[in-house]
Design a protein around this motif. Structure first.
Motif, PDB file in Angstrom:
ATOM      1  N   LYS A   1      -0.963 -14.382 -10.022  1.00 38.80           N
ATOM      2  CA  LYS A   1      -2.160 -13.689  -9.774  1.00 38.80           C
ATOM      3  C   LYS A   1      -1.889 -12.359 -10.059  1.00 38.80           C
ATOM      4  N   THR A   2      -2.633 -11.480 -11.059  1.00 38.80           N
ATOM      5  CA  THR A   2      -2.172  -9.974 -11.383  1.00 38.80           C
ATOM      6  C   THR A   2      -3.457  -9.258 -10.790  1.00 38.80           C
ATOM      7  N   THR A   3      -2.855  -8.010 -10.247  1.00 37.84           N
ATOM      8  CA  THR A   3      -3.714  -7.154  -9.959  1.00 37.84           C
ATOM      9  C   THR A   3      -3.360  -5.617 -10.572  1.00 37.84           C
ATOM     10  N   ILE A   4      -4.518  -5.188 -11.231  1.00 39.01           N
ATOM     11  CA  ILE A   4      -4.071  -4.060 -12.034  1.00 39.01           C
ATOM     12  C   ILE A   4      -4.621  -2.678 -10.871  1.00 39.01           C
ATOM     13  N   ILE A   5      -3.838  -1.778 -10.722  1.00 37.96           N
ATOM     14  CA  ILE A   5      -4.161  -0.740  -9.873  1.00 37.96           C
ATOM     15  C   ILE A   5      -4.526   0.419 -11.001  1.00 37.96           C
ATOM     16  N   GLU A   6      -5.953   0.940 -10.753  1.00 33.34           N
ATOM     17  CA  GLU A   6      -6.339   1.899 -11.611  1.00 33.34           C
ATOM     18  C   GLU A   6      -5.668   3.466 -11.082  1.00 33.34           C
ATOM     19  N   SER A   7      -5.178   3.868 -12.069  1.00 37.09           N
ATOM     20  CA  SER A   7      -4.706   5.222 -12.029  1.00 37.09           C
ATOM     21  C   SER A   7      -5.848   6.270 -11.477  1.00 37.09           C
TER      22      SER A   7
ATOM     23  N   THR B   1       0.671  -1.217  -0.055  1.00 39.45           N
ATOM     24  CA  THR B   1      -0.150   0.122  -0.001  1.00 39.45           C
ATOM     25  C   THR B   1       0.893   1.178  -0.190  1.00 39.45           C
ATOM     26  N   THR B   2       1.806   1.275   0.723  1.00 41.34           N
ATOM     27  CA  THR B   2       2.807   2.485   0.847  1.00 41.34           C
ATOM     28  C   THR B   2       3.566   2.680  -0.282  1.00 41.34           C
ATOM     29  N   ILE B   3       3.994   1.484  -0.860  1.00 40.92           N
ATOM     30  CA  ILE B   3       4.892   1.695  -2.102  1.00 40.92           C
ATOM     31  C   ILE B   3       3.932   2.201  -3.261  1.00 40.92           C
ATOM     32  N   ILE B   4       2.683   1.783  -3.449  1.00 44.82           N
ATOM     33  CA  ILE B   4       1.968   2.204  -4.426  1.00 44.82           C
ATOM     34  C   ILE B   4       1.591   3.638  -4.221  1.00 44.82           C
ATOM     35  N   SER B   5       1.200   4.099  -3.257  1.00 48.26           N
ATOM     36  CA  SER B   5       0.880   5.434  -2.750  1.00 48.26           C
ATOM     37  C   SER B   5       2.101   6.378  -3.169  1.00 48.26           C
ATOM     38  N   GLY B   6       3.513   5.741  -3.023  1.00 45.87           N
ATOM     39  CA  GLY B   6       4.586   6.414  -3.313  1.00 45.87           C
ATOM     40  C   GLY B   6       4.820   6.666  -4.948  1.00 45.87           C
ATOM     41  N   ILE B   7       4.351   5.548  -5.627  1.00 46.03           N
ATOM     42  CA  ILE B   7       4.264   5.463  -7.114  1.00 46.03           C
ATOM     43  C   ILE B   7       3.381   6.534  -7.475  1.00 46.03           C
ATOM     44  N   GLU B   8       2.124   6.660  -6.939  1.00 47.64           N
ATOM     45  CA  GLU B   8       0.814   7.547  -7.429  1.00 47.64           C
ATOM     46  C   GLU B   8       1.495   8.951  -7.105  1.00 47.64           C
ATOM     47  N   ASP B   9       2.209   9.263  -6.100  1.00 39.46           N
ATOM     48  CA  ASP B   9       2.428  10.478  -5.664  1.00 39.46           C
ATOM     49  C   ASP B   9       3.053  11.297  -6.712  1.00 39.46           C
ATOM     50  N   VAL B  10       4.015  10.792  -7.589  1.00 42.22           N
ATOM     51  CA  VAL B  10       4.764  11.175  -8.744  1.00 42.22           C
ATOM     52  C   VAL B  10       4.324  10.747 -10.074  1.00 42.22           C
ATOM     53  N   LYS B  11       2.995  10.438 -10.308  1.00 40.09           N
ATOM     54  CA  LYS B  11       2.338  10.007 -11.599  1.00 40.09           C
ATOM     55  C   LYS B  11       3.023   8.693 -12.141  1.00 40.09           C
ATOM     56  N   GLY B  12       3.445   7.736 -11.304  1.00 39.15           N
ATOM     57  CA  GLY B  12       3.678   6.524 -12.146  1.00 39.15           C
ATOM     58  C   GLY B  12       2.472   5.851 -12.723  1.00 39.15           C
ATOM     59  N   LYS B  13       3.047   5.156 -13.806  1.00 41.24           N
ATOM     60  CA  LYS B  13       1.731   4.532 -14.714  1.00 41.24           C
ATOM     61  C   LYS B  13       1.883   3.124 -14.644  1.00 41.24           C
ATOM     62  N   ASP B  14       0.652   2.695 -15.118  1.00 34.82           N
ATOM     63  CA  ASP B  14       0.338   1.210 -15.399  1.00 34.82           C
ATOM     64  C   ASP B  14       0.939   0.224 -14.381  1.00 34.82           C
ATOM     65  N   ILE B  15       0.458   0.812 -13.034  1.00 32.12           N
ATOM     66  CA  ILE B  15       0.949  -0.116 -12.049  1.00 32.12           C
ATOM     67  C   ILE B  15       0.375  -1.603 -11.757  1.00 32.12           C
ATOM     68  N   ILE B  16       1.039  -2.784 -11.699  1.00 36.99           N
ATOM     69  CA  ILE B  16       0.366  -3.913 -11.446  1.00 36.99           C
ATOM     70  C   ILE B  16       1.271  -4.733 -10.318  1.00 36.99           C
ATOM     71  N   ILE B  17       0.347  -5.459  -9.642  1.00 35.78           N
ATOM     72  CA  ILE B  17       0.966  -6.407  -8.699  1.00 35.78           C
ATOM     73  C   ILE B  17       0.907  -7.798  -8.851  1.00 35.78           C
ATOM     74  N   LEU B  18       1.902  -8.285  -9.114  1.00 32.30           N
ATOM     75  CA  LEU B  18       2.082  -9.899  -9.205  1.00 32.30           C
ATOM     76  C   LEU B  18       2.188 -10.719  -8.036  1.00 32.30           C
ATOM     77  N   ASP B  19       1.141 -11.292  -7.567  1.00 29.75           N
ATOM     78  CA  ASP B  19       1.217 -12.299  -6.287  1.00 29.75           C
ATOM     79  C   ASP B  19       1.929 -13.651  -6.828  1.00 29.75           C
ATOM     80  N   LEU B  20       3.212 -13.813  -6.219  1.00 28.37           N
ATOM     81  CA  LEU B  20       3.944 -14.931  -6.579  1.00 28.37           C
ATOM     82  C   LEU B  20       3.896 -16.207  -5.564  1.00 28.37           C
ATOM     83  N   ARG B  21       3.000 -15.886  -4.418  1.00 22.76           N
ATOM     84  CA  ARG B  21       3.017 -16.927  -3.305  1.00 22.76           C
ATOM     85  C   ARG B  21       2.635 -18.345  -3.975  1.00 22.76           C
ATOM     86  N   GLU B  22       1.888 -18.607  -4.946  1.00 23.40           N
ATOM     87  CA  GLU B  22       1.319 -19.747  -5.131  1.00 23.40           C
ATOM     88  C   GLU B  22       2.263 -20.465  -6.222  1.00 23.40           C
ATOM     89  N   ILE B  23       3.300 -19.821  -6.688  1.00 24.79           N
ATOM     90  CA  ILE B  23       4.363 -20.437  -7.617  1.00 24.79           C
ATOM     91  C   ILE B  23       5.539 -20.741  -6.944  1.00 24.79           C
TER      92      ILE B  23
END
Length: 123
Positions: free
Chosen positions: A115-121, A13-35
């Motif tokens: 598992k992919t989660t796309i963060i809406e800008s 949550t904190t990392i994504i907030s930091g990315i959004e603070d400076v208008k980072g684009k096309d944020i996705i989260i890959l959940d690798l725990r099941e691999i």
């Protein structure tokens, strides 16, 4: 040296907030725990439009995580040319790309089983 464990959800949550603070684009989260045999639990991938913005995104993440969670990356790579900077927070690895480098390496496809989660800008 034992690294204190920071809650992964709070870190993400904190990392994504930091990315959004400076208008980072096309944020996705890959959940690798099941691999099997992955090096971490999550990848967070985003992009900036220039070396300057890629550096700004990394700086914003670093500052926000440090201030809010009192944590710092275990390792950072790629700051010299700022085309692809990797920030390793042990369980969470952040990849900050320039668009053409992200398209070239296409790590989302390499980890297609995740598992992919796309963060809406928030624009």
């Amino acid at each position: 040296m034992v690294k204190k464990q920071v809650n992964s959800d709070a870190l993400i949550t904190t990392i994504i907030s930091g990315i959004e603070d400076v208008k980072g684009k096309d944020i996705i989260i890959l959940d690798l725990r099941e691999i099997d045999n992955t090096v971490c639990d999550y990848f967070i991938i985003c992009e900036g439009t220039s070396n300057t913005q890629v550096n700004a995104i990394v700086g914003a993440i670093h500052k926000k995580v440090s201030k809010e969670l009192k944590d710092k990356p275990w390792h950072v790579e790629g700051e010299d040319n700022a085309e692809w900077i990797l920030m390793d927070y042990v369980n969470v690895v952040v990849h900050v790309f320039q668009k053409h480098i992200r398209e070239y390496y296409d790590i989302e496809s390499l980890w297609g089983d995740a598992k992919t989660t796309i963060i809406e800008s928030k624009s």
